[in-house]
Design an enzyme around this catalytic site. Structure first.
Site, mmCIF file in Angstrom:
data_model
loop_
_atom_site.group_PDB
_atom_site.id
_atom_site.type_symbol
_atom_site.label_atom_id
_atom_site.label_comp_id
_atom_site.label_asym_id
_atom_site.label_seq_id
_atom_site.Cartn_x
_atom_site.Cartn_y
_atom_site.Cartn_z
ATOM 1 N N GLY A 11 -30.566 2.641 -41.715
ATOM 2 C CA GLY A 11 -29.128 2.857 -41.710
ATOM 3 C C GLY A 11 -28.584 3.039 -43.116
ATOM 4 C CG PHE A 12 -24.197 3.417 -45.338
ATOM 5 C CD1 PHE A 12 -24.369 4.034 -46.566
ATOM 6 C CD2 PHE A 12 -23.139 2.538 -45.175
ATOM 7 C CE1 PHE A 12 -23.506 3.754 -47.624
ATOM 8 C CE2 PHE A 12 -22.271 2.253 -46.214
ATOM 9 C CZ PHE A 12 -22.458 2.864 -47.445
ATOM 10 N N GLY A 37 -29.859 4.745 -36.864
ATOM 11 C CA GLY A 37 -30.440 4.988 -38.177
ATOM 12 C C GLY A 37 -31.055 6.378 -38.272
ATOM 13 C CB VAL A 58 -34.585 -6.588 -33.743
ATOM 14 C CG1 VAL A 58 -35.173 -5.963 -34.995
ATOM 15 C CG2 VAL A 58 -33.106 -6.250 -33.581
ATOM 16 C CG ASN A 100 -36.026 -11.592 -30.027
ATOM 17 O OD1 ASN A 100 -36.235 -12.553 -29.293
ATOM 18 N ND2 ASN A 100 -35.876 -10.361 -29.563
ATOM 19 C CB ALA A 115 -25.154 -7.542 -41.711
ATOM 20 C CE1 TYR A 146 -20.603 -4.037 -35.589
ATOM 21 C CE2 TYR A 146 -18.341 -4.387 -36.306
ATOM 22 C CZ TYR A 146 -19.683 -4.211 -36.604
ATOM 23 O OH TYR A 146 -20.105 -4.224 -37.914
ATOM 24 C CE1 TYR A 160 -33.895 -20.717 -34.047
ATOM 25 C CE2 TYR A 160 -31.890 -20.283 -32.790
ATOM 26 C CZ TYR A 160 -33.278 -20.322 -32.873
ATOM 27 O OH TYR A 160 -34.041 -19.968 -31.773
ATOM 28 N NE ARG A 187 -19.243 3.484 -40.745
ATOM 29 C CZ ARG A 187 -20.300 2.742 -41.068
ATOM 30 N NH1 ARG A 187 -20.138 1.519 -41.523
ATOM 31 N NH2 ARG A 187 -21.517 3.212 -40.944
#
Length: 330
Positions: A11-12, A37, A58, A100, A115, A146, A160, A187
């Site tokens: 990705g960016f 990506g 993932v 995971n 992130a 999101y 965790y 964006r």
């Protein structure tokens, strides 16, 4: 040699992180399922003997042989056009993907950073946004996939940290820009530049009074690096506090590109934040970090990058055009 796993590597932002950690002398394992990506972002890294790429989702079990010192979970759709189109995958990478990777971090005894995003603040009632503000989010709105994925991601990361004593870090990323953004990803910055390069009208959603604060990618990467290397476990805002209205920003883009398109206005999408500006007091005090690149300099570098792209890149993904000028996303 330290070893770091970076998800969302194609990705960016992920591609810039891969570059930075290679420069820091680390062995970098990039991972991406390429749903948003692009391999073109990291093809220049492939000959590097200290870089490897795993094409993997993932949300499925993640296995990495050998030791890991750091895990950086940056896999997620991050622009409105993406997470509105693939909301379930967005929720899964924030929930299952984070679970995971936290499990992997526990097994490997690796320091873990996620992130997160300014979108955890939603359409804020506090301005500028500080890390102790809990947010104003619509969990069932179109953007909820999101916003809530990221809020859950923060919650399970802290669980965790507290229950398993895992070393964790949380970076709340505000609007970021720079080379390798997709021109048509929805964006506002690439949208405006793309419209200027194609000679189209500049599209503003709403009346243009909503604000954003744009951080150049090199500054952001420096802040992320410092946070990862710190001993601070609670969320930290990383962004540029230089606030500007979307209307003013459109005028800056027109001046930068030397074009003379008119500005047209459309209805503001549901739950689009009216104000967005980071309070970076914590970043200054804890990390000794603040942005260095001016918007004028960063925009010039970004514009030169977009202008160098071939025409097929300039016009690709035209079906995304309906979202151009949307002011959300990182």
């Amino acid at each position: 040699m330290k070893r770091v796993l970076i998800t969302g590597a194609a990705g960016f932002l992920g591609s810039h992180l891969c570059e930075r950690f290679l420069k820091e002398g680390m062995y970098v394992i990039g991972m991406d399922n390429l749903i948003t990506g692009d391999m073109r972002n990291i093809e220049h890294l492939m000959p590097n003997p200290n870089f490897e790429f795993n094409h993997h989702d993932v949300t499925k079990f993640v296995h990495i042989p050998g030791e890991l010192d750091y895990i950086m979970h940056f896999a997620s759709p991050a622009s409105p056009i993406d997470y509105l189109k693939i909301p379930i995958q967005t929720l899964k990478v924030g929930a299952m993907g984070t679970h995971n990777l936290l499990g992997l971090a526990r097994v490997k005894n690796a320091r873990f950073i996620i992130a997160s995003t300014s979108e955890v603040y939603g359409d804020p009632l506090v301005h500028p946004q500080t890390e102790d503000y809990w947010g104003h989010v619509n969990p069932i709105g179109p953007r909820g996939c999101y916003d809530e994925a990221k809020r859950y991601q923060e919650a399970i990361t802290m669980a965790y940290h507290r229950y398993h004593n895992l070393e964790t870090r949380i970076v709340r990323i505000f609007n970021t820009y720079g080379p390798r953004m997709r021109l048509n990803d929805g964006r506002v910055l690439p949208a405006f530049i793309g419209q200027a390069l194609r000679g189209e009208d500049i599209t503003i959603f709403g009346d243009g009074s909503q604000t954003r604060a744009f951080c150049y990618v090199d500054d952001l990467v420096e802040g992320i690096y410092r946070l990862l290397m710190s001993d601070y476990a609670l969320p930290v805002n990383i962004g540029n506090p230089g606030e500007i209205t979307i209307k003013e920003f459109a005028e800056e883009i027109i001046a930068l590109t030397g074009t003379d398109q008119k500005v047209v206005y459309k209805d503001l999408p549901q739950d689009d934040p009216k104000q967005r500006q980071p309070d970076i007091t914590k970043a200054k005090e804890i990390l000794g970090w603040e942005p260095k690149v001016s918007r004028e300099e960063g925009l010039r570098i970004t514009y030169d990058y977009f202008r160098s792209l071939p025409n097929d890149r300039l016009y690709e993904e035209a079906n995304h055009r309906g979202f151009e000028g949307f002011s959300g996303g990182k």
